[in-house]
Design an enzyme around this catalytic site. Structure first.
Site, PDB file in Angstrom:
ATOM      1  CE  LYS A  39      10.226   6.096   9.447  1.00 16.97           C
ATOM      2  NZ  LYS A  39      10.351   5.104   8.363  1.00 16.97           N
TER       3      LYS A  39
ATOM      4  CB  SER B  44      -0.919   0.016   1.235  1.00 20.10           C
ATOM      5  OG  SER B  44      -0.154   0.087   2.425  1.00 20.10           O
TER       6      SER B  44
ATOM      7  CE1 TYR C 284       7.285   6.714  11.154  1.00 19.54           C
ATOM      8  CE2 TYR C 284       7.231   9.110  11.267  1.00 19.54           C
ATOM      9  CZ  TYR C 284       7.248   7.946  10.521  1.00 19.54           C
ATOM     10  OH  TYR C 284       7.236   8.010   9.154  1.00 19.54           O
TER      11      TYR C 284
END
Length: 264
Positions: free
Chosen positions: A157, A15, A153
């Site tokens: 990263k 997706s 998150y």
């Protein structure tokens, strides 16, 4: 611009960015290996590719990072080699640090960081042996600027930037390239699937995400960065890009502005 006969492995391909990139690269005559946890969704992506006969599907779960070497060996065997690994799989977050269970912090790091690193290490000897290879990593603008509701998150990263900057330097002589792709807001389901403090998905689309770059446009820009082997590229709106440069030169100002962002 063409990726004719390039063999490209994309994770998180069922997706969003991964799906759009698969379709774009197939249009440019690449041979693809598509991976995610969802085989049925991958099959649908395969059928949307221009050359489905040159698309292989291999399921994997990045959270199971200790079991990725056999999967990497299977991917290499699919076409006999791999030219590019696109580390695109991952999960986002929408919760305050104080409300996020430590097991959720760990899960985000396991998927986004350790899963990506483990898969990279599984492919690295193949690239070294061939004296060529290209790691492409989908990080985030949040990998450059931490913002509210994304503490773990952002950490995952930021960690990817540190690892892959080091890897690039270590294997320059082996002709191995690294491209870090930093998306801003992209109109995908990333915010719907983002984990909340207790680990359940948010299950709603953020307004900023809904108004983000269309994934098809993003994929074209990402493919161009891959072709040119850019070291780092920001594919985002003007304000998001400005934030990256402003933080470099005016970190205090950016810190003040970020405090004003909504945390509800």
């Amino acid at each position: 611009m063409s990726f004719s006969n390039q063999i490209i492995w994309i994770t998180g391909a069922s997706s969003g960015i991964g799906k759009a990139l698969a379709i774009e690269l197939s249009n440019q005559n690449a041979k693809l290996i598509l991976s995610s946890r969802k085989k049925e969704d991958l099959e649908l992506v395969k059928q949307q590719c221009r050359h489905p006969e040159f698309v292989k599907i291999i399921t994997l779960d990045l959270e199971e990072y200790s079991n990725l070497q056999p999967i990497a060996d299977k991917a290499i065997a699919a076409f006999g080699k791999i030219d590019v690994l696109v580390n695109n799989g991952g999960v986002s977050q929408r919760s305050l640090a104080k409300d996020t269970a430590i097991v959720v912090d760990k899960r985000i790091m396991d998927i986004n960081y350790l899963g990506t690193v483990a898969l990279t290490k599984a492919i690295l000897p193949h690239f070294i042996k061939n004296k060529k290879g290209h790691f492409v990593v989908t990080t985030s603008i949040v990998g450059k600027i931490g913002t509210p509701l994304r503490s773990s998150y952002a950490a995952s990263k930021h960690a990817l930037h540190g690892f892959f900057d080091s890897l690039r330097a270590e294997h320059f002589q082996d002709h191995i390239a690294v491209t870090l792709v930093c998306p801003g807001f992209v109109n995908t389901n990333v915010s719907k699937n983002a984990l909340t403090g207790d680990g359940t998905p948010q299950q709603k689309l953020d307004v900023a995400t809904e108004n983000g770059i269309q994934p098809e446009r993003f994929a074209k820009l990402m493919a161009r960065a891959m072709k040119n082997k850019k070291e780092e590229v920001y594919i985002a709106g003007a304000k998001e890009k400005l934030g990256v440069y402003a933080k470099r030169f005016y970190p205090k100002l950016v810190s003040i502005l970020i405090r004003k962002l909504s945390v509800t």
